[in-house]
Write an enzyme that holds these catalytic residues in place. Structure first.
Site, PDB file in Angstrom:
ATOM      1  N   ASP A 239     110.528 -35.879  19.134  1.00 49.33           N
ATOM      2  CA  ASP A 239     109.277 -36.633  19.328  1.00 49.33           C
ATOM      3  C   ASP A 239     108.165 -36.234  18.341  1.00 49.33           C
ATOM      4  O   ASP A 239     107.646 -35.108  18.410  1.00 49.33           O
ATOM      5  CB  ASP A 239     108.739 -36.442  20.744  1.00 49.33           C
ATOM      6  CG  ASP A 239     109.776 -36.703  21.825  1.00 49.33           C
ATOM      7  OD1 ASP A 239     110.965 -36.412  21.604  1.00 49.33           O
ATOM      8  OD2 ASP A 239     109.380 -37.180  22.900  1.00 49.33           O
TER       9      ASP A 239
ATOM     10  N   GLU B 270     108.079 -41.738  19.770  1.00 44.69           N
ATOM     11  CA  GLU B 270     107.377 -42.275  20.947  1.00 44.69           C
ATOM     12  C   GLU B 270     105.961 -41.757  21.144  1.00 44.69           C
ATOM     13  O   GLU B 270     105.194 -42.350  21.896  1.00 44.69           O
ATOM     14  CB  GLU B 270     108.207 -42.030  22.221  1.00 44.69           C
ATOM     15  CG  GLU B 270     108.195 -40.596  22.682  1.00 44.69           C
ATOM     16  CD  GLU B 270     108.217 -40.453  24.209  1.00 44.69           C
ATOM     17  OE1 GLU B 270     108.353 -41.461  24.911  1.00 44.69           O
ATOM     18  OE2 GLU B 270     108.091 -39.318  24.676  1.00 44.69           O
ATOM     19  N   ASN B 271     105.597 -40.650  20.466  1.00 40.37           N
ATOM     20  CA  ASN B 271     104.240 -40.112  20.628  1.00 40.37           C
ATOM     21  C   ASN B 271     103.484 -40.059  19.299  1.00 40.37           C
ATOM     22  O   ASN B 271     102.491 -39.337  19.174  1.00 40.37           O
ATOM     23  CB  ASN B 271     104.284 -38.693  21.224  1.00 40.37           C
ATOM     24  CG  ASN B 271     105.089 -38.614  22.491  1.00 40.37           C
ATOM     25  OD1 ASN B 271     106.192 -38.071  22.506  1.00 40.37           O
ATOM     26  ND2 ASN B 271     104.561 -39.173  23.568  1.00 40.37           N
TER      27      ASN B 271
ATOM     28  N   HIS C  55     107.276 -43.731  26.533  1.00 31.48           N
ATOM     29  CA  HIS C  55     106.004 -44.187  25.953  1.00 31.48           C
ATOM     30  C   HIS C  55     106.172 -45.419  25.055  1.00 31.48           C
ATOM     31  O   HIS C  55     105.246 -45.774  24.313  1.00 31.48           O
ATOM     32  CB  HIS C  55     105.356 -43.058  25.139  1.00 31.48           C
ATOM     33  CG  HIS C  55     104.820 -41.944  25.996  1.00 31.48           C
ATOM     34  ND1 HIS C  55     103.644 -42.047  26.697  1.00 31.48           N
ATOM     35  CD2 HIS C  55     105.313 -40.727  26.292  1.00 31.48           C
ATOM     36  CE1 HIS C  55     103.420 -40.925  27.375  1.00 31.48           C
ATOM     37  NE2 HIS C  55     104.434 -40.105  27.139  1.00 31.48           N
TER      38      HIS C  55
ATOM     39  N   HIS D 283     116.683 -39.673  26.275  1.00 31.77           N
ATOM     40  CA  HIS D 283     115.297 -39.306  26.506  1.00 31.77           C
ATOM     41  C   HIS D 283     115.081 -39.025  27.993  1.00 31.77           C
ATOM     42  O   HIS D 283     114.991 -39.959  28.797  1.00 31.77           O
ATOM     43  CB  HIS D 283     114.414 -40.468  26.023  1.00 31.77           C
ATOM     44  CG  HIS D 283     112.983 -40.103  25.889  1.00 31.77           C
ATOM     45  ND1 HIS D 283     112.482 -39.472  24.773  1.00 31.77           N
ATOM     46  CD2 HIS D 283     111.939 -40.249  26.739  1.00 31.77           C
ATOM     47  CE1 HIS D 283     111.186 -39.271  24.938  1.00 31.77           C
ATOM     48  NE2 HIS D 283     110.832 -39.726  26.126  1.00 31.77           N
TER      49      HIS D 283
ATOM     50  N   HIS E 136     112.053 -35.765  24.840  1.00 28.18           N
ATOM     51  CA  HIS E 136     111.071 -35.982  25.920  1.00 28.18           C
ATOM     52  C   HIS E 136     110.363 -34.708  26.362  1.00 28.18           C
ATOM     53  O   HIS E 136     109.170 -34.756  26.638  1.00 28.18           O
ATOM     54  CB  HIS E 136     111.686 -36.674  27.147  1.00 28.18           C
ATOM     55  CG  HIS E 136     110.705 -36.870  28.277  1.00 28.18           C
ATOM     56  ND1 HIS E 136     109.673 -37.778  28.209  1.00 28.18           N
ATOM     57  CD2 HIS E 136     110.598 -36.264  29.504  1.00 28.18           C
ATOM     58  CE1 HIS E 136     108.982 -37.733  29.346  1.00 28.18           C
ATOM     59  NE2 HIS E 136     109.517 -36.818  30.139  1.00 28.18           N
TER      60      HIS E 136
ATOM     61  N   HIS F 256     109.778 -32.084  24.583  1.00 25.36           N
ATOM     62  CA  HIS F 256     109.066 -31.592  23.396  1.00 25.36           C
ATOM     63  C   HIS F 256     109.377 -30.125  23.089  1.00 25.36           C
ATOM     64  O   HIS F 256     108.822 -29.571  22.143  1.00 25.36           O
ATOM     65  CB  HIS F 256     107.545 -31.777  23.521  1.00 25.36           C
ATOM     66  CG  HIS F 256     107.125 -33.214  23.515  1.00 25.36           C
ATOM     67  ND1 HIS F 256     105.815 -33.605  23.353  1.00 25.36           N
ATOM     68  CD2 HIS F 256     107.852 -34.357  23.654  1.00 25.36           C
ATOM     69  CE1 HIS F 256     105.740 -34.935  23.404  1.00 25.36           C
ATOM     70  NE2 HIS F 256     106.973 -35.405  23.592  1.00 25.36           N
TER      71      HIS F 256
HETATM   72 FE   FE2 Z   1     107.633 -37.439  23.993  1.00 19.43          FE
HETATM   73 FE   FE2 Z   2     108.902 -39.133  26.704  1.00 18.65          FE
END
Ligand code: FE2
Ligand code: FE2
Length: 271
Positions: free
Chosen positions: A8, A39-40, A68, A153, A178, A180
């Protein structure tokens, strides 16, 4: 083949690390294919089209998402015209975009990339195991696909490991995203599938999972949301996993965790 997966990307720090380091890394390590979870990437929430284009320009052959996926409103429209951008395959029927695609890499290899989302400690989604299995059945490893990467994820390491064993011998790599936080368990399963419970994040690790520590810490201490989560902006660590596969079978011969730059202990691909 040599393939790189990066976890991520969080905010500007994560995007900058990708832009500054990824092009060189691809050349130095001879990567044939790169997948990045984005996603982030846009202020910690989703992925705008300009930021998606930044990741692609830096060398990402495919970009995956997660819970996300729809945080940025434009994603629901531009994803339809971006075959290299994937959202979880087990989102409800009718969700825009796609969850799997066979993508040609820079050296002509065809890689099936699948993004799926888990169900333990996550919002409800359809069965990820059956959804991933159907995608692989339609495009098997060593036949249509030279390699298969599954970005699973989810929160629970047990669920990711279950996916790894479920796909052992049928995918090149199953990697979690997910949380991190990179796990120290990168390995090759009995039938040749590489598994790492979480690839970690490309973000500033001087933080709480990529967010400036103050607000999340206060929420834990007081139970009161006093402000917004702000992505930490110190130097990011590029974080993920690299694999080397057998050209014929697409199964994995070598797996190495990747952590480059920033504050996290370093681990260089194939060293
Ligand atoms: Fe994430
Ligand atoms: Fe996530």
């Amino acid at each position: 083949m040599r393939l790189l997966f990066l976890g991520d990307v969080v905010g500007r720090a994560g995007r900058d690390a990708i832009t500054e380091r990824l092009p060189r890394l691809i050349v130095d390590c001879g990567f044939d294919f790169v997948v990045v979870n984005g996603e982030n990437a846009s202020h910690g929430r989703g992925l705008t089209e300009p930021h998606y284009n930044e990741l692609r320009a830096a060398g990402a052959d495919a970009v995956t998402l997660g819970d996300h996926a729809w945080d940025q409103r434009d994603t629901v429209t531009y994803i339809a015209r971006e075959p290299h951008l994937l959202r979880p395959i087990n989102f409800p029927p009718g969700a825009p975009g796609r969850g799997a695609n066979l993508i040609e890499g820079r050296n002509g290899h065809r890689v099936l990339v699948i993004n799926a989302q888990g169900r333990v400690f996550m919002d409800p989604v359809d069965d990820p195991f059956r959804a991933v299995e159907a995608a692989i059945a339609a495009c098997p490893l060593g036949e249509q696909a030279d390699a298969i990467i599954v970005d699973f994820h989810t929160e629970a390491t047990s669920e990711i490991q279950a996916m790894g064993f479920f796909l052992d011998g049928r995918a090149s790599l199953v990697v979690g995203t997910h949380t991190h936080i990179p796990t120290a368990d990168a390995r090759i399963l009995k039938s040749g599938t590489a598994l790492m419970s979480d690839g970690g994040m490309c973000g500033d690790f001087n933080s709480i999972i990529g967010v400036d520590a103050e607000e999340p810490l206060n929420r834990f201490l007081t139970g009161i949301a006093n402000g917004r989560f702000t992505p930490a902006e110190g130097e990011a660590t590029l974080c993920g996993v690299a694999i080397e596969t057998d050209e014929k079978t697409g199964l994995t011969r070598k797996v190495t965790p990747v952590r480059i730059g920033g504050t996290l202990s370093q681990s260089l691909p194939f060293v």
